[in-house]
Design a protein around this motif. Structure first.
Motif, short mmCIF file in Angstrom:
data_model
loop_
_atom_site.label_atom_id
_atom_site.label_comp_id
_atom_site.label_asym_id
_atom_site.label_seq_id
_atom_site.Cartn_x
_atom_site.Cartn_y
_atom_site.Cartn_z
N GLN A 301 0.76 -1.37 0.01
CA GLN A 301 -0.03 0.12 -0.10
C GLN A 301 0.82 1.24 0.06
O GLN A 301 0.45 2.43 -0.85
N LEU A 302 1.99 1.13 0.58
CA LEU A 302 2.86 2.40 0.84
C LEU A 302 3.34 2.82 -0.68
O LEU A 302 3.44 3.85 -1.18
N VAL A 303 3.90 1.81 -1.41
CA VAL A 303 4.44 1.81 -2.65
C VAL A 303 3.31 2.07 -3.83
O VAL A 303 3.40 3.16 -4.50
N ASN A 304 2.24 1.68 -3.41
CA ASN A 304 1.11 1.96 -4.53
C ASN A 304 0.77 3.58 -4.14
O ASN A 304 0.48 4.14 -5.13
N MET A 305 0.62 3.91 -2.86
CA MET A 305 0.32 5.38 -2.69
C MET A 305 1.32 6.40 -3.37
O MET A 305 1.07 7.16 -3.85
N GLU A 306 2.68 6.00 -3.01
CA GLU A 306 3.73 6.83 -3.61
C GLU A 306 3.60 6.80 -5.23
O GLU A 306 4.09 7.76 -5.83
N LEU A 307 3.23 5.66 -5.79
CA LEU A 307 3.25 5.53 -7.26
C LEU A 307 2.03 6.37 -7.76
O LEU A 307 2.08 7.16 -8.77
N THR A 308 1.15 6.51 -6.75
CA THR A 308 -0.26 7.37 -7.10
C THR A 308 0.26 8.63 -7.20
O THR A 308 -0.29 9.59 -8.05
N ARG A 309 1.31 9.16 -6.39
CA ARG A 309 1.71 10.49 -6.24
C ARG A 309 2.92 10.84 -7.29
O ARG A 309 3.38 11.89 -7.48
N ASN A 310 3.45 9.66 -7.93
CA ASN A 310 4.59 9.67 -8.83
C ASN A 310 5.78 10.16 -7.95
O ASN A 310 6.73 10.92 -8.43
N ASN A 311 5.56 10.09 -6.78
CA ASN A 311 6.97 10.08 -5.52
C ASN A 311 7.76 8.90 -5.86
O ASN A 311 7.87 8.09 -4.84
N LEU A 312 8.78 9.05 -6.78
CA LEU A 312 9.51 7.84 -7.19
C LEU A 312 10.72 7.46 -6.13
O LEU A 312 11.11 6.41 -5.93
N SER A 313 11.20 8.63 -5.41
CA SER A 313 12.21 8.42 -4.38
C SER A 313 11.65 7.52 -3.42
O SER A 313 12.49 6.83 -2.72
N ALA A 314 10.34 7.90 -2.71
CA ALA A 314 9.79 7.20 -1.77
C ALA A 314 9.51 5.74 -2.19
O ALA A 314 9.45 4.79 -1.59
N VAL A 315 9.10 5.45 -3.54
CA VAL A 315 8.85 4.22 -4.01
C VAL A 315 9.97 3.48 -3.92
O VAL A 315 10.05 2.39 -3.48
N ASP A 316 11.32 3.98 -4.30
CA ASP A 316 12.30 3.17 -4.41
C ASP A 316 12.90 2.89 -2.79
O ASP A 316 13.24 1.78 -2.58
N ARG A 317 12.65 3.84 -1.86
CA ARG A 317 12.99 3.52 -0.52
C ARG A 317 11.95 2.46 -0.04
O ARG A 317 12.60 1.55 0.78
N TYR A 318 10.89 2.46 -0.09
CA TYR A 318 9.98 1.36 0.20
C TYR A 318 10.20 0.24 -0.42
O TYR A 318 9.95 -0.89 0.38
N LEU A 319 10.71 0.22 -1.73
CA LEU A 319 10.84 -1.09 -2.14
C LEU A 319 11.99 -1.95 -1.69
O LEU A 319 12.04 -2.88 -1.45
#
Length: 402
Positions: A301-319
């Motif tokens: 859900q965290l990754v999906n939320m940040e993808l929704t925002r296109n916040n790719l740095s946060a996506v990278d961190r959570y992954l």
């Protein structure tokens, strides 16, 4: 544990089932005025049944089977013993033996209930008939199950349990609308029965009748205040209706009762995400991780939320955090492919053609790995569709660049 042998044959059981407590001396038929009655050593039957139940809890089915057979010897109409023994045979995968057992008990009970003043035995016969109908349901013999259900409902038109079991049978067959009608009949006769009520509301939900589900669970919540399962289904109904604020209110109430209710925090976070209140959503997810640090559902859900925002740095961190827990998780891989696809789109917008192609190719590589590992078909489809998107982008770049 599995049973190595059967201590009493079912043929012997049938003989015992119809034992009587009357005189053993033969009597001329014309002088017989007393009804046939079963063996009625209920205290012994109850004792053996009680011991058997404890062994069942310990998964010691061999000893439980022996004691239940003794209980049937002690009281040939002690229907709970038949049902419990039936359940053991089901656990062991021997449905044919379970069916024979139910039939042997019914053979005796039908003989008794055919006499005047059968009384209590009629209820026992209904219970065992429903147990047999349920068996036919499990092995896919629909016609036999239907016949037994029809018989019980016809003979007992005001018995909630019969309607409830028949509705459950219909639900398993996929006849959800018909199941709802029978759940409604069951609930009409036992409105205080929380189990029947829950199954009715859940059937509305399964039928995608979310307004009906929300209305029903809201009413059920008033009848059974503080019941978390009912509150959760009400919140889920609100989510499907896109009534996210009402869903959040329900989950807040759940968390007051059960502060460590992780799924409640996750779905509340999802509701905040839908409302674009991302910081509140992130707090919900982080609180869930504090309770269960290795819960992958939270990371999804965290990754999906940040993808929704296109916040790719946060996506990278959570992954990166989640891959430490499960490096080959197919859902994480699917999301990882999406991450690289988004990186490719960003490079493409900047007209960085080669870096964009590199990232699209990386996304394709990851999605191919997803397809090979994903047990659920929907994630294979997700990866396949992602590959098509990435390949299309590569083709567009080649047209522009050359």
């Amino acid at each position: 544990m599995r049973i190595a042998k059967i201590y009493l044959s079912l043929g012997f059981l049938i003989l015992l089932s119809c034992a009587t407590t009357k005189e053993s001396k033969p009597t001329e038929s014309k002088e017989v005025t007393e009804e046939i009655t079963p063996v009625t050593r209920y205290s012994e039957a109850e004792k053996n049944y009680s011991f058997a139940f404890e062994y069942m809890r310990q998964d010691n089915y061999e000893k439980a089977e022996t004691l239940l057979n003794k209980a049937i010897q002690d009281s040939s109409t002690y229907v709970d013993a038949y049902v419990a023994l039936r359940n053991i045979y089901l656990i062991l995968g021997d449905t044919s033996k379970a069916i024979k057992l139910c039939k042997s008990g019914l053979s005796c009970l039908e003989e008794i209930t055919s006499k005047p003043s059968a009384g209590e035995y009629e209820k026992a016969e209904r219970k065992l008939t429903l147990a047999l109908a349920d068996l036919y349901t499990k092995i896919g013999e629909s016609e036999k199950a239907e016949t037994l259900f029809a018989k019980i409902i016809k003979e007992n038109p005001e018995e909630a349990n019969s309607y409830d079991l028949y509705a459950s049978y219909l639900e398993k067959k996929g006849e959800i609308d018909k199941a709802i009608e029978y759940y409604k009949k069951a609930y009409q006769y036992e409105p205080e029965n929380k189990g029947i009520g829950f199954r009715l509301g859940d059937a509305y939900f399964l039928a995608h009748r979310y307004k009906d589900a929300a209305k029903f669970f809201k009413s059920a919540k008033e009848a059974f205040p503080g019941d978390i399962d009912i509150m959760k289904k009400l919140a889920e109904s609100y989510m499907e209706l896109e009534q996210y604020k009402q869903a959040i209110d329900e989950y807040k109430a759940i968390l007051e009762i059960a502060p460590k209710h992780v799924s409640g925090r996750i779905i509340m976070g999802n509701a905040y995400t839908k409302l674009r209140e991302y910081e509140k959503a992130r707090q919900c997810y982080q609180q869930a991780l504090e309770i269960e640090p290795n819960n992958l559902s939270v990371y999804y859900q965290l990754v999906n939320m940040e993808l929704t925002r296109n916040n790719l740095s946060a996506v990278d961190r959570y992954l990166k955090e989640s891959f430490k827990i499960a490096p080959n998780d197919p859902i994480l891989l699917a999301l990882y492919g999406e991450y690289y696809y988004r990186l490719g789109v960003a490079k493409m917008k900047n007209k960085e053609w080669n870096p964009a192609i590199d990232r699209f190719e990386k996304a394709i590589q990851i999605w191919n790995k997803t397809i090979s590992k994903a047990p659920e078909y929907k994630w294979k489809i997700y990866a396949q569709e992602g590959i098509k998107r990435a390949e299309k982008m590569i083709e567009e770049i080649k047209k522009v660049r050359w």
